[in-house]
Design an enzyme around this catalytic site. Sequence first.
Site, PDB file in Angstrom:
ATOM      1  N   LYS A 102      14.423  13.295   0.114  1.00  0.00           N
ATOM      2  CA  LYS A 102      13.151  12.776  -0.391  1.00  0.00           C
ATOM      3  C   LYS A 102      12.141  13.909  -0.586  1.00  0.00           C
ATOM      4  O   LYS A 102      12.130  14.901   0.163  1.00  0.00           O
ATOM      5  CB  LYS A 102      12.622  11.750   0.618  1.00  0.00           C
ATOM      6  CG  LYS A 102      11.428  10.941   0.169  1.00  0.00           C
ATOM      7  CD  LYS A 102      11.108   9.892   1.227  1.00  0.00           C
ATOM      8  CE  LYS A 102       9.891   9.062   0.879  1.00  0.00           C
ATOM      9  NZ  LYS A 102       9.629   8.040   1.901  1.00  0.00           N
ATOM     10  N   SER A 119       8.772   3.870  -0.016  1.00  0.00           N
ATOM     11  CA  SER A 119       8.477   5.048  -0.806  1.00  0.00           C
ATOM     12  C   SER A 119       9.686   5.942  -1.083  1.00  0.00           C
ATOM     13  O   SER A 119       9.589   6.904  -1.844  1.00  0.00           O
ATOM     14  CB  SER A 119       7.394   5.875  -0.103  1.00  0.00           C
ATOM     15  OG  SER A 119       7.826   6.299   1.190  1.00  0.00           O
ATOM     16  N   SER A 120      10.853   5.616  -0.506  1.00  0.00           N
ATOM     17  CA  SER A 120      12.069   6.404  -0.787  1.00  0.00           C
ATOM     18  C   SER A 120      12.765   5.845  -2.025  1.00  0.00           C
ATOM     19  O   SER A 120      13.999   5.729  -2.066  1.00  0.00           O
ATOM     20  CB  SER A 120      13.015   6.370   0.424  1.00  0.00           C
ATOM     21  OG  SER A 120      12.356   6.773   1.605  1.00  0.00           O
ATOM     22  N   ILE A 159       7.845   4.472   7.353  1.00  0.00           N
ATOM     23  CA  ILE A 159       6.702   4.241   8.236  1.00  0.00           C
ATOM     24  C   ILE A 159       6.161   2.811   8.076  1.00  0.00           C
ATOM     25  O   ILE A 159       5.207   2.419   8.721  1.00  0.00           O
ATOM     26  CB  ILE A 159       5.595   5.290   7.970  1.00  0.00           C
ATOM     27  CG1 ILE A 159       4.642   5.405   9.159  1.00  0.00           C
ATOM     28  CG2 ILE A 159       4.839   4.977   6.687  1.00  0.00           C
ATOM     29  CD1 ILE A 159       3.714   6.592   9.102  1.00  0.00           C
ATOM     30  N   GLY A 160       6.826   2.029   7.192  1.00  0.00           N
ATOM     31  CA  GLY A 160       6.458   0.629   7.015  1.00  0.00           C
ATOM     32  C   GLY A 160       7.565  -0.147   6.335  1.00  0.00           C
ATOM     33  O   GLY A 160       7.418  -1.328   6.043  1.00  0.00           O
ATOM     34  N   GLY A 161       8.678   0.568   6.064  1.00  0.00           N
ATOM     35  CA  GLY A 161       9.809  -0.049   5.371  1.00  0.00           C
ATOM     36  C   GLY A 161      10.361   0.841   4.274  1.00  0.00           C
ATOM     37  O   GLY A 161      11.161   0.400   3.450  1.00  0.00           O
ATOM     38  N   SER A 162       9.975   2.110   4.244  1.00  0.00           N
ATOM     39  CA  SER A 162      10.243   2.988   3.098  1.00  0.00           C
ATOM     40  C   SER A 162      11.694   3.417   2.943  1.00  0.00           C
ATOM     41  O   SER A 162      12.056   3.961   1.903  1.00  0.00           O
ATOM     42  CB  SER A 162       9.349   4.232   3.180  1.00  0.00           C
ATOM     43  OG  SER A 162       8.008   3.873   3.015  1.00  0.00           O
TER      44      SER A 162
END
Length: 575
Positions: free
Chosen positions: A134, A209-210, A230-233
């Site tokens: 990433k 975000s990934s 950090i939240g589901g990325s």
Amino acid sequence: PSAALALLCGSVAAMVVWKWLGKRQIQKKMEEARRTRDEGVKKMAKAVQQFREQVPSVQTDAILSLPLLELTGRLREGSLSPRTVLYTYLDKALEVTQQTNCLRHFIPECEEQLQEIQRQREKGLLYGIPVSIKDHISHKGHLSTCGLVQRLGTLVQEDSILVKVLKSQGAIPFAMTNVPQSLFNYDCSNPIFGRTLNPFDHQKSPGGSSGGEGALIAGGGSILGIGSDIGGSIRLPSSFCGLCGLKPTAERLSVRRTHLLNVDVCSHPTPVPCALGPMGRDVDSLALCMKALLCQAMFQLDPTVPPIPFDEEVYSSSAPLRIGYYDTDGYFLLPPCMRRAVQETRRALQAAGHQLVPFSPPRIHYVMTELFLKTFFADGGRAWLDVFTGDVVDPSLKPQVNCCKIPRLGKKLLALILKPLQFLLLINLKNVAMISTCRSVKEMWNHHHQIEVYRTEFIARWRELRLDVVLCPVLGPAFTMGYPGKLLTAISSTMLYNVLNFPAGVVPVSTVTEADEEELKLFQGCCDDSWDRTLKQAVAGAVGLPVAVQCVALPWREELCLRFMKEVETLSREK
């Protein structure tokens, strides 16, 4: 008066010119970054063409179809060469990024790493495996942008710990993948490198975000990738793209020299920490990656990582499990197909001899509004807004950015007006959550304490039911482009396990059916409000797209989480 008027007009004109010059400078930086990326793609395409001419008989499809475990075996025994595998995946990655815009940059030093692994005395567990990483995971000599213009001028001086360990195990980092601007979005778009598309449907998002990782691996251009969560990325792109992905306990793998926004993750600790983890086509790929990373090199390079090697015995166990389950967290009702996936998986696990126990996670409204988002917007979003200084804000982030720009007094007034209505009307107001700030250091310490109190409460309920693992839903199927920015609070299914810092993974188990699509037409969510209707619009038209479930274990039990994921994967494939 005429002189004063002339001075005023001159000042206004100067300000307009100054702003124009600033925007022009930003535009030039973005154009230069895109030009550099495009030149790198052309050079890599030329290198791939040269390889094709030198070795015209490569069976590309056969190599690309090999699972990771089989590919590593072929490389170690010598029936496939690392060079052949690398150029096969480079060729495929060029094709996938042309279709989806998933790559931020190729890593030309992969040729040097190819030579280096052939000099190593022992073949590591990932010998000859091309790995994508990433954007914000540091690789020496390359940018770590987070999709931000202000980060375009500085090249990374040293590999991150995780990249060093990958290389020590024989892996070949070959590409860096695209991310949403600032990483605070589960879409995948930024003003510099553009929007990444879902390889299964170009009208859909790959998640974030990934998201670049998700699109590249799902498109076949990488066999193993490293994302962050950090939240589901990691889990959301895995859900949207039909992949397996693991968010470990945050401290299980080193995050040193991994940048989050404009700081090193380790220099900016939060009570909801960032975790790095693997993404791949199957659970065995994730297990092999974790086994390779949890080695002496990792523990020596970063002494803050607990020296706990991978427990193969736990991963390979076939003992029956006591599994808690739920198909809704009571905060954001997910589409019918995602709940169907949990119930079908529950029945399959029960039929396989496991014990299934209903489980209800406590106080998700409180966790979402008071614990999770308040962690990141404790200062009213000022630190986050700072990263957009001298930048162009991506359209998908404008609602959040505009909310954070509301003056503090305005935020207080809005909070007073809207907060009493939040539970009364069951309105999940992401903007209200952002308005909720910590007004003093004492309040911040209390906020941290409340997170620990909640973790203790959750574990106590888990222990009371004597659970080994938990089966639960994950957000999906893939959203239509632009909708993730409108539904920040829809990520409650994944963010809960960031707050708890539990290992959690995603496994695809089904696809959206015509019956699911028909049922969606009747979907009303919790109360058929604007958020429920927006979710319905976001997931419509998804027939054939992947449907996944989420598997969770207690902290430091990654091997058990993976073992559970493997069981789910095996049963879903049999079905």
